[in-house]
Design a protein around this motif. Sequence first.
Motif, PDB file in Angstrom:
ATOM      1  N   TRP A 124       0.823  -1.207   0.000  1.00 61.73           N
ATOM      2  CA  TRP A 124       0.000   0.000   0.000  1.00 61.73           C
ATOM      3  C   TRP A 124       0.858   1.259   0.000  1.00 61.73           C
ATOM      4  O   TRP A 124       1.997   1.254   0.461  1.00 61.73           O
ATOM      5  CB  TRP A 124      -0.950  -0.003   1.195  1.00 61.73           C
ATOM      6  CG  TRP A 124      -0.277  -0.078   2.539  1.00 61.73           C
ATOM      7  CD1 TRP A 124       0.275  -1.186   3.120  1.00 61.73           C
ATOM      8  CD2 TRP A 124      -0.085   0.987   3.461  1.00 61.73           C
ATOM      9  NE1 TRP A 124       0.785  -0.883   4.349  1.00 61.73           N
ATOM     10  CE2 TRP A 124       0.572   0.439   4.585  1.00 61.73           C
ATOM     11  CE3 TRP A 124      -0.418   2.336   3.460  1.00 61.73           C
ATOM     12  CZ2 TRP A 124       0.916   1.217   5.697  1.00 61.73           C
ATOM     13  CZ3 TRP A 124      -0.079   3.105   4.564  1.00 61.73           C
ATOM     14  CH2 TRP A 124       0.575   2.546   5.666  1.00 61.73           C
ATOM     15  N   VAL A 125       0.292   2.322  -0.527  1.00 66.63           N
ATOM     16  CA  VAL A 125       0.998   3.600  -0.593  1.00 66.63           C
ATOM     17  C   VAL A 125       0.379   4.596   0.388  1.00 66.63           C
ATOM     18  O   VAL A 125       1.083   5.243   1.162  1.00 66.63           O
ATOM     19  CB  VAL A 125       0.967   4.166  -2.031  1.00 66.63           C
ATOM     20  CG1 VAL A 125       1.668   5.529  -2.090  1.00 66.63           C
ATOM     21  CG2 VAL A 125       1.623   3.188  -3.003  1.00 66.63           C
ATOM     22  N   GLN A 126      -0.948   4.692   0.375  1.00 63.95           N
ATOM     23  CA  GLN A 126      -1.641   5.610   1.274  1.00 63.95           C
ATOM     24  C   GLN A 126      -2.751   4.859   2.002  1.00 63.95           C
ATOM     25  O   GLN A 126      -3.269   3.857   1.516  1.00 63.95           O
ATOM     26  CB  GLN A 126      -2.244   6.783   0.489  1.00 63.95           C
ATOM     27  CG  GLN A 126      -1.189   7.661  -0.173  1.00 63.95           C
ATOM     28  CD  GLN A 126      -1.806   8.765  -1.004  1.00 63.95           C
ATOM     29  OE1 GLN A 126      -2.848   8.569  -1.632  1.00 63.95           O
ATOM     30  NE2 GLN A 126      -1.176   9.926  -1.007  1.00 63.95           N
ATOM     31  N   THR A 127      -3.109   5.359   3.171  1.00 65.86           N
ATOM     32  CA  THR A 127      -4.215   4.760   3.919  1.00 65.86           C
ATOM     33  C   THR A 127      -4.894   5.833   4.735  1.00 65.86           C
ATOM     34  O   THR A 127      -4.405   6.973   4.845  1.00 65.86           O
ATOM     35  CB  THR A 127      -3.718   3.622   4.827  1.00 65.86           C
ATOM     36  OG1 THR A 127      -4.826   2.836   5.246  1.00 65.86           O
ATOM     37  CG2 THR A 127      -2.968   4.155   6.049  1.00 65.86           C
ATOM     38  N   ARG A 128      -6.016   5.461   5.319  1.00 68.01           N
ATOM     39  CA  ARG A 128      -6.776   6.417   6.115  1.00 68.01           C
ATOM     40  C   ARG A 128      -6.190   6.512   7.520  1.00 68.01           C
ATOM     41  O   ARG A 128      -5.982   5.503   8.183  1.00 68.01           O
ATOM     42  CB  ARG A 128      -8.238   5.956   6.196  1.00 68.01           C
ATOM     43  CG  ARG A 128      -9.101   6.831   7.077  1.00 68.01           C
ATOM     44  CD  ARG A 128     -10.566   6.437   6.971  1.00 68.01           C
ATOM     45  NE  ARG A 128     -11.376   7.172   7.933  1.00 68.01           N
ATOM     46  CZ  ARG A 128     -12.700   7.206   7.899  1.00 68.01           C
ATOM     47  NH1 ARG A 128     -13.350   6.560   6.967  1.00 68.01           N
ATOM     48  NH2 ARG A 128     -13.375   7.884   8.812  1.00 68.01           N
ATOM     49  N   ILE A 129      -5.930   7.730   7.934  1.00 65.88           N
ATOM     50  CA  ILE A 129      -5.497   8.009   9.307  1.00 65.88           C
ATOM     51  C   ILE A 129      -6.575   8.850   9.963  1.00 65.88           C
ATOM     52  O   ILE A 129      -6.995   9.882   9.424  1.00 65.88           O
ATOM     53  CB  ILE A 129      -4.149   8.775   9.328  1.00 65.88           C
ATOM     54  CG1 ILE A 129      -3.055   7.966   8.644  1.00 65.88           C
ATOM     55  CG2 ILE A 129      -3.764   9.137  10.753  1.00 65.88           C
ATOM     56  CD1 ILE A 129      -2.660   6.716   9.379  1.00 65.88           C
ATOM     57  N   GLU A 130      -7.047   8.407  11.135  1.00 68.48           N
ATOM     58  CA  GLU A 130      -8.110   9.132  11.818  1.00 68.48           C
ATOM     59  C   GLU A 130      -7.552  10.394  12.478  1.00 68.48           C
ATOM     60  O   GLU A 130      -6.517  10.360  13.131  1.00 68.48           O
ATOM     61  CB  GLU A 130      -8.765   8.247  12.885  1.00 68.48           C
ATOM     62  CG  GLU A 130      -9.386   6.965  12.344  1.00 68.48           C
ATOM     63  CD  GLU A 130     -10.568   7.223  11.432  1.00 68.48           C
ATOM     64  OE1 GLU A 130     -11.160   8.320  11.515  1.00 68.48           O
ATOM     65  OE2 GLU A 130     -10.912   6.325  10.641  1.00 68.48           O
ATOM     66  N   VAL A 131      -8.251  11.497  12.289  1.00 68.72           N
ATOM     67  CA  VAL A 131      -7.840  12.769  12.886  1.00 68.72           C
ATOM     68  C   VAL A 131      -8.296  12.834  14.346  1.00 68.72           C
ATOM     69  O   VAL A 131      -7.569  13.303  15.219  1.00 68.72           O
ATOM     70  CB  VAL A 131      -8.425  13.956  12.087  1.00 68.72           C
ATOM     71  CG1 VAL A 131      -8.072  15.280  12.771  1.00 68.72           C
ATOM     72  CG2 VAL A 131      -7.921  13.934  10.654  1.00 68.72           C
ATOM     73  N   ARG A 177      -7.019   5.409  15.463  1.00 70.51           N
ATOM     74  CA  ARG A 177      -8.469   5.346  15.679  1.00 70.51           C
ATOM     75  C   ARG A 177      -8.856   5.295  17.154  1.00 70.51           C
ATOM     76  O   ARG A 177      -9.896   5.825  17.549  1.00 70.51           O
ATOM     77  CB  ARG A 177      -8.995   4.092  14.966  1.00 70.51           C
ATOM     78  CG  ARG A 177     -10.488   3.909  14.931  1.00 70.51           C
ATOM     79  CD  ARG A 177     -10.821   2.554  14.319  1.00 70.51           C
ATOM     80  NE  ARG A 177     -12.224   2.452  13.946  1.00 70.51           N
ATOM     81  CZ  ARG A 177     -12.825   1.327  13.588  1.00 70.51           C
ATOM     82  NH1 ARG A 177     -12.141   0.192  13.554  1.00 70.51           N
ATOM     83  NH2 ARG A 177     -14.090   1.303  13.248  1.00 70.51           N
ATOM     84  N   ILE A 178      -8.017   4.649  17.972  1.00 73.74           N
ATOM     85  CA  ILE A 178      -8.351   4.425  19.384  1.00 73.74           C
ATOM     86  C   ILE A 178      -7.543   5.379  20.266  1.00 73.74           C
ATOM     87  O   ILE A 178      -6.312   5.379  20.230  1.00 73.74           O
ATOM     88  CB  ILE A 178      -8.074   2.958  19.770  1.00 73.74           C
ATOM     89  CG1 ILE A 178      -8.888   2.011  18.863  1.00 73.74           C
ATOM     90  CG2 ILE A 178      -8.419   2.722  21.236  1.00 73.74           C
ATOM     91  CD1 ILE A 178      -8.534   0.549  19.016  1.00 73.74           C
ATOM     92  N   LYS A 179      -8.230   6.153  21.045  1.00 80.81           N
ATOM     93  CA  LYS A 179      -7.599   7.222  21.830  1.00 80.81           C
ATOM     94  C   LYS A 179      -6.642   6.674  22.885  1.00 80.81           C
ATOM     95  O   LYS A 179      -6.945   5.708  23.586  1.00 80.81           O
ATOM     96  CB  LYS A 179      -8.695   8.052  22.513  1.00 80.81           C
ATOM     97  CG  LYS A 179      -8.196   9.351  23.136  1.00 80.81           C
ATOM     98  CD  LYS A 179      -9.361  10.200  23.599  1.00 80.81           C
ATOM     99  CE  LYS A 179      -8.879  11.529  24.140  1.00 80.81           C
ATOM    100  NZ  LYS A 179     -10.020  12.383  24.561  1.00 80.81           N
ATOM    101  N   ASN A 180      -5.455   7.304  22.954  1.00 80.45           N
ATOM    102  CA  ASN A 180      -4.431   6.983  23.970  1.00 80.45           C
ATOM    103  C   ASN A 180      -3.974   5.527  23.940  1.00 80.45           C
ATOM    104  O   ASN A 180      -3.502   5.000  24.948  1.00 80.45           O
ATOM    105  CB  ASN A 180      -4.942   7.300  25.381  1.00 80.45           C
ATOM    106  CG  ASN A 180      -5.234   8.765  25.579  1.00 80.45           C
ATOM    107  OD1 ASN A 180      -4.579   9.616  24.991  1.00 80.45           O
ATOM    108  ND2 ASN A 180      -6.246   9.069  26.384  1.00 80.45           N
ATOM    109  N   CYS A 181      -4.118   4.864  22.819  1.00 81.19           N
ATOM    110  CA  CYS A 181      -3.781   3.435  22.789  1.00 81.19           C
ATOM    111  C   CYS A 181      -2.295   3.205  22.526  1.00 81.19           C
ATOM    112  O   CYS A 181      -1.592   4.069  21.993  1.00 81.19           O
ATOM    113  CB  CYS A 181      -4.605   2.709  21.720  1.00 81.19           C
ATOM    114  SG  CYS A 181      -4.117   3.046  20.017  1.00 81.19           S
ATOM    115  N   HIS A 182      -1.849   2.026  22.952  1.00 84.50           N
ATOM    116  CA  HIS A 182      -0.528   1.536  22.552  1.00 84.50           C
ATOM    117  C   HIS A 182      -0.745   0.215  21.824  1.00 84.50           C
ATOM    118  O   HIS A 182      -1.440  -0.671  22.323  1.00 84.50           O
ATOM    119  CB  HIS A 182       0.392   1.321  23.752  1.00 84.50           C
ATOM    120  CG  HIS A 182       1.707   0.722  23.342  1.00 84.50           C
ATOM    121  ND1 HIS A 182       1.926  -0.650  23.333  1.00 84.50           N
ATOM    122  CD2 HIS A 182       2.832   1.298  22.863  1.00 84.50           C
ATOM    123  CE1 HIS A 182       3.154  -0.879  22.893  1.00 84.50           C
ATOM    124  NE2 HIS A 182       3.725   0.276  22.602  1.00 84.50           N
TER     125      HIS A 182
END
Length: 399
Positions: A124-131, A177-182
């Motif tokens: 893949w070259v590009q993907t969706r990143i959640e803001v 996508r998931i807040k504060n996740c590791h």
Amino acid sequence: TSLLKFQSSLALQCFTNEFIFVETEEEANAVKGLEKQIFEKSLIKKQLENYDIACLASYRPLQRYDWSESIHPNAEMDELIKRQVFQVNEELLIRNEIPELKTIENEISLAVKSQYEENPYPRWVQTRIEVNALEIKQLASEIGLRFAATVDHLSTAPEVLVAGCGTGQHTVSTASRIKNCHVTAVDLSLTSVSYAWRKTRELNLQNINYIQADILDLKELGKNFDIIESTGVLHHMDNPVAGWQVLVDLLKPGGLMRLGLYSELARARIVEARQMIEKRNIPSNKEDMIGFRQALIEQDNPVFRNVIQSEDFFSTSTLRDLLFHVSETRFTLPQIQKILDDLGLAFVGFEFRDKKQKQLFRTQHGFDGSEYDLDRWHQFETSNPSTFGMMYQFWVQKL
């Protein structure tokens, strides 16, 4: 200049789809001549023509040539050289940085590993990143999940496991996508994980750790997770339920698991194509895979229309994953329900790319909670086999 720009763009596309286009004998001979011409020029330190390089790069990856690192590209060639030479070299260096959890021993795991070392999925070259990252309850609300148990005890900084991360497209999406996740992301294939790590650095994501590992060995991680995601992975294992059990053991009580499993009903035509491949004893080398692909196109058989229209039909690695995979198990929803019961998991909802399917289901079954009933969905899928695409994407909760 415009011709060189076009040729460079074509070479980028060919590299991304891993040179899946059929090559005529005339083209193959011309490529050999071009290879010889460029090599001879490089020996005497003569300036290499950018257009010649771009033409060759439309048929062969440039990084394979010793002279590739001495190219001095102009603006039209910058991206081509970056992707076909520098980024590939970067991944080769990254391989040395990736920790291995344990030596992989399972026979099927080793066969699957070998496939993805040769054909990492996908390039893949590009993907969706959640803001805007979401907390667990917010994410569940957005998807439409219905919890079977409380999640209040789960961490506000969730530990997330991506089991079978491939080249990282799913992983970077989850990490944003998931807040504060590791995120701990594991995969059998070192080539795939190297690609994933490079893309993660490129996107400047700091909350992901990559490890080379077999799902069967993940207890060695010595930790539990709030969320586990494993999409398109378990159905390639020797014993998918055994792998699933390992993941359940790593999930906190009340924790959530996102899964992707092949649908027996939706993949009926894929199965027919795979049976044809097996009957003809077609090997999974590039030339024979592309030859079979071309034959399907030329036959234009309506039976295989959805195979040819699959997004996985358009690059070499995804084609191999679609039709030539070394190990594949498919499921029905009643089978999945039984496994959930055996593993102590509750179905909490499907996740669809296209929400029209859920709306169509609701028009037939109303809004009475039927969408959390896998028996009802099985009835619906039986009448509408394309409901889930090729794969069920769903969430479960550990009871």
